[in-house]
Design a protein around this motif. Structure first.
Motif, PDB file in Angstrom:
ATOM      1  N   GLY A 112      37.924  43.178  27.893  1.00  0.00           N
ATOM      2  CA  GLY A 112      37.856  41.904  28.197  1.00  0.00           C
ATOM      3  C   GLY A 112      37.148  41.254  27.136  1.00  0.00           C
ATOM      4  O   GLY A 112      36.246  41.671  26.352  1.00  0.00           O
ATOM      5  N   GLU A 113      36.926  39.664  27.257  1.00  0.00           N
ATOM      6  CA  GLU A 113      36.281  38.988  26.235  1.00  0.00           C
ATOM      7  C   GLU A 113      34.869  39.274  26.465  1.00  0.00           C
ATOM      8  O   GLU A 113      34.018  39.322  25.467  1.00  0.00           O
ATOM      9  CB  GLU A 113      36.609  37.504  26.538  1.00  0.00           C
ATOM     10  N   ALA A 114      34.147  39.460  27.713  1.00  0.00           N
ATOM     11  CA  ALA A 114      32.716  39.614  27.851  1.00  0.00           C
ATOM     12  C   ALA A 114      32.163  40.815  27.422  1.00  0.00           C
ATOM     13  O   ALA A 114      31.046  40.601  26.691  1.00  0.00           O
ATOM     14  CB  ALA A 114      32.594  39.923  29.346  1.00  0.00           C
ATOM     15  N   ALA A 115      33.059  42.047  27.262  1.00  0.00           N
ATOM     16  CA  ALA A 115      32.349  43.303  26.745  1.00  0.00           C
ATOM     17  C   ALA A 115      33.114  43.495  25.295  1.00  0.00           C
ATOM     18  O   ALA A 115      32.453  44.372  24.894  1.00  0.00           O
ATOM     19  CB  ALA A 115      32.884  44.266  27.636  1.00  0.00           C
ATOM     20  N   TYR A 116      33.719  42.614  24.584  1.00  0.00           N
ATOM     21  CA  TYR A 116      34.361  42.826  23.482  1.00  0.00           C
ATOM     22  C   TYR A 116      33.296  43.166  22.137  1.00  0.00           C
ATOM     23  O   TYR A 116      33.490  44.278  21.568  1.00  0.00           O
ATOM     24  CB  TYR A 116      35.167  41.653  22.780  1.00  0.00           C
TER      25      TYR A 116
ATOM     26  N   PHE B  36      46.054  35.696  33.683  1.00  0.00           N
ATOM     27  CA  PHE B  36      46.681  35.690  35.030  1.00  0.00           C
ATOM     28  C   PHE B  36      45.569  35.010  35.982  1.00  0.00           C
ATOM     29  O   PHE B  36      46.127  34.423  36.789  1.00  0.00           O
ATOM     30  CB  PHE B  36      46.475  37.203  35.406  1.00  0.00           C
ATOM     31  N   PHE B  37      44.430  35.072  35.681  1.00  0.00           N
ATOM     32  CA  PHE B  37      43.330  34.603  36.708  1.00  0.00           C
ATOM     33  C   PHE B  37      42.859  33.437  35.922  1.00  0.00           C
ATOM     34  O   PHE B  37      42.826  32.408  36.558  1.00  0.00           O
ATOM     35  CB  PHE B  37      42.449  35.439  36.925  1.00  0.00           C
ATOM     36  N   GLY B  38      42.550  33.320  34.843  1.00  0.00           N
ATOM     37  CA  GLY B  38      42.336  32.170  34.099  1.00  0.00           C
ATOM     38  C   GLY B  38      40.931  31.808  34.451  1.00  0.00           C
ATOM     39  O   GLY B  38      40.033  32.444  34.834  1.00  0.00           O
ATOM     40  N   GLY B  39      40.522  30.440  34.219  1.00  0.00           N
ATOM     41  CA  GLY B  39      39.100  29.942  34.391  1.00  0.00           C
ATOM     42  C   GLY B  39      38.123  30.641  33.649  1.00  0.00           C
ATOM     43  O   GLY B  39      38.205  30.705  32.488  1.00  0.00           O
ATOM     44  N   GLU B  40      37.190  30.877  34.421  1.00  0.00           N
ATOM     45  CA  GLU B  40      35.982  31.759  33.707  1.00  0.00           C
ATOM     46  C   GLU B  40      36.105  33.306  33.746  1.00  0.00           C
ATOM     47  O   GLU B  40      34.958  33.840  33.383  1.00  0.00           O
ATOM     48  CB  GLU B  40      34.624  31.252  34.486  1.00  0.00           C
ATOM     49  N   VAL B  41      37.092  33.773  34.176  1.00  0.00           N
ATOM     50  CA  VAL B  41      37.096  35.323  34.372  1.00  0.00           C
ATOM     51  C   VAL B  41      37.499  35.967  33.041  1.00  0.00           C
ATOM     52  O   VAL B  41      38.311  35.675  32.270  1.00  0.00           O
ATOM     53  CB  VAL B  41      38.499  35.586  35.401  1.00  0.00           C
ATOM     54  N   ASN B  42      36.487  36.709  32.661  1.00  0.00           N
ATOM     55  CA  ASN B  42      36.354  37.480  31.434  1.00  0.00           C
ATOM     56  C   ASN B  42      35.862  38.964  31.354  1.00  0.00           C
ATOM     57  O   ASN B  42      36.018  39.352  30.147  1.00  0.00           O
ATOM     58  CB  ASN B  42      35.677  36.678  30.380  1.00  0.00           C
TER      59      ASN B  42
ATOM     60  N   PRO C  16      26.782  35.530  39.045  1.00  0.00           N
ATOM     61  CA  PRO C  16      27.452  34.174  39.073  1.00  0.00           C
ATOM     62  C   PRO C  16      28.858  34.237  39.743  1.00  0.00           C
ATOM     63  O   PRO C  16      29.591  35.194  39.795  1.00  0.00           O
ATOM     64  CB  PRO C  16      27.695  33.608  37.487  1.00  0.00           C
ATOM     65  N   ALA C  17      29.044  33.074  40.453  1.00  0.00           N
ATOM     66  CA  ALA C  17      30.102  32.942  41.176  1.00  0.00           C
ATOM     67  C   ALA C  17      31.464  33.193  40.201  1.00  0.00           C
ATOM     68  O   ALA C  17      31.415  32.409  39.217  1.00  0.00           O
ATOM     69  CB  ALA C  17      30.493  31.942  42.322  1.00  0.00           C
ATOM     70  N   GLY C  18      32.493  33.797  40.613  1.00  0.00           N
ATOM     71  CA  GLY C  18      33.636  34.016  39.608  1.00  0.00           C
ATOM     72  C   GLY C  18      34.554  33.064  39.971  1.00  0.00           C
ATOM     73  O   GLY C  18      35.176  32.754  41.044  1.00  0.00           O
ATOM     74  N   LEU C  19      34.967  31.977  39.017  1.00  0.00           N
ATOM     75  CA  LEU C  19      35.831  31.102  39.086  1.00  0.00           C
ATOM     76  C   LEU C  19      37.106  31.138  38.276  1.00  0.00           C
ATOM     77  O   LEU C  19      37.176  31.231  37.088  1.00  0.00           O
ATOM     78  CB  LEU C  19      35.241  29.694  38.455  1.00  0.00           C
TER      79      LEU C  19
END
Length: 437
Positions: A328-332, A360-366, A219-222
């Protein structure tokens, strides 16, 4: 032509009286423009070099004991010329979504086929011409990692904002005919290259088997810094289920026809869809693990194998340790579950797991790899971190000394008051690192 910047003492080049400042023109009559030419044409045992010294031509003959021996020449850069930058304006480009004020190297867009060969970087092919394609085929540079995104020429031009983006798709067939292996990726943008376009792309790329060896869909990183950029929306749970279903449908067809799936969804899709990851067999030889395809499953299997390998002794291998891990949130959830496997067996291991949100990047970055020092500072300040805090090595730049926001590891360590060490995505290494073995 490339300029010699150093000569290794005692090397073939040194014995041949080549000196700093000499300009290497040809090797065995072949023009030398960059590292690919140099490495390819200098593998013969008998070499005749043409050089320029103070504007005068000189000729040197070298007889090597082994064809793969190094000549001992050093050049100003690894590539021996400037790294090729990207000429596209992709609507999903992550670099365009970086906040302002970061170091210059963060904003450099790489699109260099040589970096694909040496380091596995992905290229769009828009920087290539017929001569460069011929060279790749002649030199058997393989595999080439290619950012395809779509096989529809008109849509590719629209997505990449480059008039050559559609035309350069013809190089895929050239590589196929030249028996050059390819790994392809599709960065998926909601409402743009998904749905029917994705199905078309997967099937047309699959038709280039066996030289197209794998196709990853990510998926595109936003980020939260998409000001004045093409409007893109994140994929939700239902969207992700649809994407996985489509990829699996084409993958199943490929498996029936070729005995290989070829098409894979990155781990992010399963996390978004709230689905369990496929079994290890699904990923075959993990051809796109560096692209986030099967990384979690692979690490889980390695962790379980290492725990089993270390035997039934639940205490003796590990001294009492009080440590912590951040991700990060994704791998937590995965990391927390993995650590629990260790603490249940090695009950003298006290390891707390923390989740850091990407502010720092915010959005969907996890993902962990894009967390910064400031993100960790916010998430961990005041927390019980034990004697050592472990962070994934992917958080740090290549030199492993600082985060993307330029905070150094030493600075973060000082602010948090704890020693910081790194872990890798290798499951066995992860286990042994946390156990202190």
């Amino acid at each position: 032509m490339v300029t010699v910047k150093g000569v290794e003492k005692g090397s073939y080049a040194s014995k041949a009286k080549i000196i700093n400042g000499d300009i290497l023109v040809t090797v065995n009559g072949n023009e030398i423009c960059d590292v690919l030419d140099y490495r390819y044409y200098s593998t013969d045992k008998k070499l005749n070099l043409k050089l320029l010294r103070d504007g005068k031509e000189i000729f040197v003959s070298i007889n090597k004991k082994d064809e793969y021996d190094e000549l001992g020449l050093e050049f100003e850069t690894y590539l021996m010329d400037k790294q090729h930058s990207c000429k596209n304006g992709c609507i999903f480009c992550f670099i365009d979504q970086n906040p302002k004020g970061m170091r210059d190297t963060i904003y450099f867009k790489d699109d260099d086929s040589r970096m694909s060969f040496f380091f596995g970087n992905y290229v769009t092919l828009t920087n290539l011409d017929e001569k460069e394609v011929d060279r790749i085929i002649k030199m058997r540079i393989s595999p080439v990692n290619i950012s395809v995104h779509t096989t529809d020429p008109e849509l590719r031009v629209k997505m990449m904002k480059n008039k050559n983006a559609g035309k350069s798709l013809s190089y895929l067939k050239r590589f196929y005919d030249g028996e050059i292996n390819m790994n392809c990726q599709i960065v998926l943008c909601k409402g743009v290259n998904d749905g029917e376009y994705l199905e078309k792309s997967l099937k047309e790329l699959s038709s280039l088997y066996p030289y197209v060896q794998s196709i990853a869909v990510v998926p595109a990183g936003l980020t939260a810094h998409r000001q004045n950029l093409y409007p893109l929306e994140p994929f939700d749970e239902k969207d992700s289920l649809d994407v996985i279903s489509l990829i699996d449908a084409v993958g199943n067809e490929n498996f029936e026809k070729h005995g290989a799936r070829l098409c894979y969804a990155s781990d992010e899709w399963y996390l978004k869809a709230k689905l369990p990851l496929p079994s290890e067999d699904y990923y075959e030889e993990y051809p796109q693990i560096e692209n986030g395809v099967g990384m979690i499953r692979s690490m889980e299997c390695e962790i379980d194998e290492e725990i089993a390998f270390l035997g039934e002794d639940g205490f003796g291998l590990c001294e009492k340790r009080e440590i912590s891990v951040v991700t990060g949130e994704a791998a937590y959830d995965f990391i927390k579950k993995s650590v629990e496997k260790l603490t249940q067996k090695w009950y003298n291991l006290d390891c707390k797991v923390y989740k850091a949100k990407n502010l720092f990047f915010g959005g969907e970055v996890n993902v962990a790899g894009l967390l910064t020092g400031s993100d960790l500072m916010t998430a961990l300040e005041g927390k019980e971190l034990g004697d050592i805090l472990y962070i994934p090595s992917v958080m740090l730049r290549h030199e492993q000394d600082r985060f993307l926001d330029d905070m150094t590891v030493e600075e973060l360590s000082s602010k948090l008051g704890v020693e910081i060490r790194t872990t890798t995505s290798d499951g066995a290494d992860f286990v042994r690192t946390l156990l202190g073995i």
